[in-house]
Design an enzyme around this catalytic site. Structure first.
Site, PDB file in Angstrom:
ATOM      1  N   HIS A 148       0.981  -1.186   0.073  1.00 26.71           N
ATOM      2  CA  HIS A 148      -0.093   0.157   0.047  1.00 26.71           C
ATOM      3  C   HIS A 148       0.862   1.186   0.134  1.00 26.71           C
ATOM      4  O   HIS A 148       0.369   2.341   0.304  1.00 26.71           O
ATOM      5  CB  HIS A 148      -0.928  -0.089   1.378  1.00 26.71           C
ATOM      6  CG  HIS A 148      -1.767  -1.218   1.464  1.00 26.71           C
ATOM      7  ND1 HIS A 148      -2.684  -1.268   2.563  1.00 26.71           N
ATOM      8  CD2 HIS A 148      -1.991  -2.098   0.771  1.00 26.71           C
ATOM      9  CE1 HIS A 148      -3.237  -2.198   2.519  1.00 26.71           C
ATOM     10  NE2 HIS A 148      -2.895  -2.974   1.416  1.00 26.71           N
ATOM     11  N   GLN A 163      -0.951  -4.500  -8.626  1.00 22.94           N
ATOM     12  CA  GLN A 163      -2.084  -5.240  -8.978  1.00 22.94           C
ATOM     13  C   GLN A 163      -3.298  -4.142  -9.155  1.00 22.94           C
ATOM     14  O   GLN A 163      -2.586  -3.029  -8.809  1.00 22.94           O
ATOM     15  CB  GLN A 163      -2.772  -6.175  -7.602  1.00 22.94           C
ATOM     16  CG  GLN A 163      -4.373  -6.449  -7.687  1.00 22.94           C
ATOM     17  CD  GLN A 163      -5.013  -5.294  -6.790  1.00 22.94           C
ATOM     18  OE1 GLN A 163      -4.553  -4.599  -6.427  1.00 22.94           O
ATOM     19  NE2 GLN A 163      -6.272  -5.717  -6.731  1.00 22.94           N
ATOM     20  N   ARG A 168      18.189 -20.595 -11.524  1.00 21.94           N
ATOM     21  CA  ARG A 168      19.154 -20.763 -12.815  1.00 21.94           C
ATOM     22  C   ARG A 168      19.960 -19.819 -12.574  1.00 21.94           C
ATOM     23  O   ARG A 168      19.617 -18.443 -12.934  1.00 21.94           O
ATOM     24  CB  ARG A 168      18.441 -20.943 -14.013  1.00 21.94           C
ATOM     25  CG  ARG A 168      19.213 -21.158 -15.337  1.00 21.94           C
ATOM     26  CD  ARG A 168      18.287 -21.298 -16.620  1.00 21.94           C
ATOM     27  NE  ARG A 168      19.096 -21.972 -17.525  1.00 21.94           N
ATOM     28  CZ  ARG A 168      18.652 -22.090 -18.681  1.00 21.94           C
ATOM     29  NH1 ARG A 168      17.255 -21.755 -19.052  1.00 21.94           N
ATOM     30  NH2 ARG A 168      19.358 -22.776 -19.664  1.00 21.94           N
ATOM     31  N   ARG A 179       9.333 -14.259 -12.746  1.00 17.78           N
ATOM     32  CA  ARG A 179       9.780 -13.043 -13.527  1.00 17.78           C
ATOM     33  C   ARG A 179       8.586 -12.190 -14.296  1.00 17.78           C
ATOM     34  O   ARG A 179       7.644 -12.806 -14.455  1.00 17.78           O
ATOM     35  CB  ARG A 179      10.558 -13.807 -14.916  1.00 17.78           C
ATOM     36  CG  ARG A 179      11.862 -14.432 -14.151  1.00 17.78           C
ATOM     37  CD  ARG A 179      12.837 -14.947 -15.591  1.00 17.78           C
ATOM     38  NE  ARG A 179      11.972 -15.810 -16.434  1.00 17.78           N
ATOM     39  CZ  ARG A 179      11.861 -17.024 -16.465  1.00 17.78           C
ATOM     40  NH1 ARG A 179      12.639 -17.719 -15.879  1.00 17.78           N
ATOM     41  NH2 ARG A 179      11.117 -17.653 -17.597  1.00 17.78           N
TER      42      ARG A 179
HETATM   43  C1  LIG Z   1      -2.262  -6.362  -2.618  1.00 19.89           C
HETATM   44  C2  LIG Z   1      -1.679  -6.755  -1.593  1.00 19.89           C
HETATM   45  C3  LIG Z   1      -0.894  -7.912  -1.515  1.00 19.89           C
HETATM   46  C4  LIG Z   1      -0.537  -8.734  -2.570  1.00 19.89           C
HETATM   47  O1  LIG Z   1      -0.466  -8.035  -3.876  1.00 19.89           O
HETATM   48  P1  LIG Z   1      -0.744  -9.069  -5.237  1.00 19.89           P
HETATM   49  O2  LIG Z   1      -0.097  -8.179  -6.372  1.00 19.89           O
HETATM   50  O3  LIG Z   1      -2.405  -8.682  -5.490  1.00 19.89           O
HETATM   51  O4  LIG Z   1      -0.410 -10.395  -5.017  1.00 19.89           O
HETATM   52  C5  LIG Z   1       0.257  -8.285  -0.419  1.00 19.89           C
HETATM   53  N1  LIG Z   1      -0.073  -7.546   0.909  1.00 19.89           N
HETATM   54  C6  LIG Z   1      -1.112  -6.463   0.851  1.00 19.89           C
HETATM   55  C7  LIG Z   1      -1.285  -5.868   2.248  1.00 19.89           C
HETATM   56  C8  LIG Z   1      -1.886  -6.228  -0.095  1.00 19.89           C
HETATM   57  O5  LIG Z   1      -2.891  -5.225  -0.008  1.00 19.89           O
END
Ligand SMILES: *Cc1c(COP(=O)(O)O)cnc(C)c1O
Length: 388
Positions: free
Chosen positions: A164, A187, A219, A236
């Site tokens: 965040h 995300q 690798r 990756r």
């Molecule tokens: C979004 C989030 C994640 C995971 O991220 P992704 O890219 O969705 O796998 C991990 N920790 C927190 C606190 C998040 O809000």
């Protein structure tokens, strides 16, 4: 006064993009390789992202959950170890540890900042603890001063879940300047995004190299004979994601400036509504990218809170129920849960228990809106609460 429903709460869209994403994507498409081994965007993005956060190195990966898994593995987390996580967080914080065979140990959070309580974390340290994971909730850094002391006193490393907290600081120090490994998510809803994606940043070269090896099936970079040196997986990032993220990084600070201007206005207005308590900002968290605009309606209770959120949504606010306490999710218990019952954890996590049923958050795009819209948001919240 105009009724809030007539205002048409049209907040800025998310994600945002312009010709910089467009031209970077085209460049990635037309260069000779679409993966990091052939292209240039992943390498460039890693350098730019590390520099932006004051870290020595960054490693771009598939997503934020994998970033945590990889970082924990490099810190030595595995079967027989424990990872201390806040009870109030997104489930990836615990799932990443559990996937590695470690036990995730939830501890309570602060009732005002919603960040991990350093005293509760200290009380949970055992001889098996391999890492303590502060999650910078909604963009506000956890108490990194107290946690650094805990780490120095116990020898247990910190891993910052900064999913965040792109661009955040603690007493002027950026995420990468605090001496610990940190992970990010890109995300779709996060503060910079390529739909999916993640990164780990490192203060040192040794762990960065170890992570690079494991994120590419163990690798070595120069291998031509399938001599996989260590266990790993394929985490990756591809060239298209990195091309988009380079453009997104260029927009981050300006967007943080806007949200930093809007949040004091919105939280001041929310605080005036009877029963509403906005997230308190610790002044030491001196740059806060505001991933979520969060507030509590203490004592509301889960059912009423969920109905309240539904009404806010019906009135045009991108509102969401706060995270469920992780130990109240069936998925938390499927593999490597602690040797405690839900009730036992609930008893030692009274704040997570309460927040579980009374937290609400608004999408950060609301904070990219106009100052007038902060008033509109508060009017809707007050009106919905009053009618109930
Ligand atoms: C979004 C989030 C994640 C995971 O991220 P992704 O890219 O969705 O796998 C991990 N920790 C927190 C606190 C998040 O809000």
């Amino acid at each position: 006064m105009v009724a809030p429903t007539e205002v048409g709460l049209r907040f800025p869209d998310w994600p945002q993009f312009d010709d910089s994403e467009r031209s970077n994507l085209l460049h990635a498409l037309e260069q000779s390789g679409w993966w990091r081994m052939g292209g240039s965007h992943v390498d460039s993005f890693e350098n730019e992202f590390a520099a932006h956060h004051g870290a020595k190195h960054a490693l771009a990966v598939t997503n934020g959950t994998h970033a945590l898994e990889l970082a924990l593995q490099v810190l030595g987390v595995g079967p027989g170890t424990e990872v201390i996580v806040p009870a109030f967080t997104f489930i990836s914080s615990s799932q990443a540890a559990q996937r590695l065979g470690a036990v995730a140990v939830p501890v309570d959070v602060d009732p005002e900042t919603y960040n991990i309580d350093p005293a509760a974390a200290a009380a949970a340290v055992t001889s098996r603890t391999a890492a303590v994971m502060p999650v910078h909730m909604a963009g506000q850094m956890a108490d990194m001063t107290a946690l650094a002391k805990l780490s120095a006193d116990t020898g247990v490393p910190l891993i910052q879940d900064a999913a965040h907290a792109h661009g955040a600081t603690w007493e002027g120090k950026r995420v990468g300047e605090l001496g610990s490994v940190a992970t990010f998510s890109f995300q779709n809803g996060k503060l910079m995004t390529a739909g999916e994606g993640g990164a780990v940043i490192f203060p040192d070269t040794e762990r960065h190299e170890a992570a690079f090896l494991r994120h590419s099936c163990g690798r070595p970079r120069t291998d031509r004979h399938y001599m996989h040196a260590v266990a790993g997986s394929n985490f990756r990032m591809n060239e298209f994601s990195a091309a988009v993220l380079r453009a997104q990084l260029g927009r981050l600070e300006e967007q943080i400036d806007t949200r930093e201007q809007r949040w004091p206005v919105l939280s001041g207005l929310l605080a005036r509504i009877s029963g509403v308590v906005p997230q308190r900002i610790d002044p030491r968290a001196d740059r806060n990218p505001h991933y979520m605009a969060m507030f509590r309606v203490p004592g509301m209770g889960e059912e009423r809170r969920n109905a309240f959120v539904d009404e806010l949504v019906a009135r045009g606010l991108p509102a969401f129920a706060g995270f469920r306490a992780i130990y109240r999710c069936p998925g938390f218990w499927e593999v490597n849960g602690p040797e405690e019952t839900v009730d036992e954890i609930a008893r030692r996590c009274p704040t997570a228990e309460a927040i579980n049923g009374d937290a609400v958050w608004l999408h950060h795009r609301t904070l990219l809106g106009t100052e007038q819209q902060m008033h509109d948001i508060a009017d809707v919240v007050a009106d919905v609460l009053e009618r109930r």
